[in-house]
Design a protein around this motif. Structure first.
Motif, PDB file in Angstrom:
ATOM      1  N   TRP A 140       0.745  -1.059  -0.001  1.00 25.68           N
ATOM      2  CA  TRP A 140      -0.105  -0.076  -0.073  1.00 25.68           C
ATOM      3  C   TRP A 140       0.849   1.197   0.108  1.00 25.68           C
TER       4      TRP A 140
ATOM      5  N   GLY B 224       2.810   4.401  -1.106  1.00 22.38           N
ATOM      6  CA  GLY B 224       2.798   5.189  -2.479  1.00 22.38           C
ATOM      7  C   GLY B 224       1.591   5.250  -3.472  1.00 22.38           C
ATOM      8  N   LEU B 225       0.609   4.700  -2.660  1.00 20.12           N
ATOM      9  CA  LEU B 225      -0.643   4.716  -3.280  1.00 20.12           C
ATOM     10  C   LEU B 225      -1.485   6.034  -3.031  1.00 20.12           C
ATOM     11  N   SER B 226      -2.034   6.676  -3.877  1.00 18.19           N
ATOM     12  CA  SER B 226      -3.133   7.668  -3.522  1.00 18.19           C
ATOM     13  C   SER B 226      -4.391   7.083  -3.037  1.00 18.19           C
ATOM     14  N   ALA B 227      -5.213   7.921  -2.279  1.00 17.54           N
ATOM     15  CA  ALA B 227      -6.437   7.419  -1.720  1.00 17.54           C
ATOM     16  C   ALA B 227      -7.336   6.519  -2.546  1.00 17.54           C
ATOM     17  N   GLU B 228      -7.456   7.222  -3.859  1.00 17.58           N
ATOM     18  CA  GLU B 228      -8.230   6.517  -4.820  1.00 17.58           C
ATOM     19  C   GLU B 228      -7.730   5.176  -5.244  1.00 17.58           C
ATOM     20  N   ASP B 229      -6.319   4.935  -5.657  1.00 19.26           N
ATOM     21  CA  ASP B 229      -5.791   3.798  -5.998  1.00 19.26           C
ATOM     22  C   ASP B 229      -5.733   2.887  -4.780  1.00 19.26           C
ATOM     23  N   ARG B 230      -5.499   3.314  -3.891  1.00 17.73           N
ATOM     24  CA  ARG B 230      -5.523   2.218  -2.508  1.00 17.73           C
ATOM     25  C   ARG B 230      -6.826   1.769  -2.378  1.00 17.73           C
TER      26      ARG B 230
END
Length: 100
Positions: free
Chosen positions: A24, A26-32
């Protein structure tokens, strides 16, 4: 025994790899959110592997596989004496039937 050792080593290497996965990071909130949905979907479909999507919980990912490996060792240890010394089959049978 060789197969058991091979499977144990392979599962250990897989577990070590899973422990270090930066799932998890380096992921943006949407990508996560999207990634967690796919991750949970994949593991829930197996019905045998419980997903641990939180950071630091990957060490529990393969606990079911470890249980299977240890059960296989127990079965091997019960059957090996029967193969090497067929005369003990009568004594081992009640114990073996308990686990079947």
């Amino acid at each position: 025994l060789v197969s058991y050792l091979g499977v144990t080593i392979g599962a250990g290497l897989l577990q070590a790899r899973a422990n270090d996965l930066p799932l998890w990071e380096g992921l943006s909130a949407e990508d996560r959110i999207a990634t967690e949905a796919v991750y949970n979907d994949v593991f829930y479909k197996t019905q045998y592997i419980v997903p641990y999507p939180k950071h630091g919980e990957a060490k529990y990912q393969f606990q079911y596989q470890w249980w299977i490996i240890q059960f296989e060792l127990m079965i091997f240890l019960m059957t090996a004496p029967c193969v090497l010394m067929p005369s003990v089959t009568e004594r081992v049978r009640p114990m073996a039937l308990t686990f079947l």
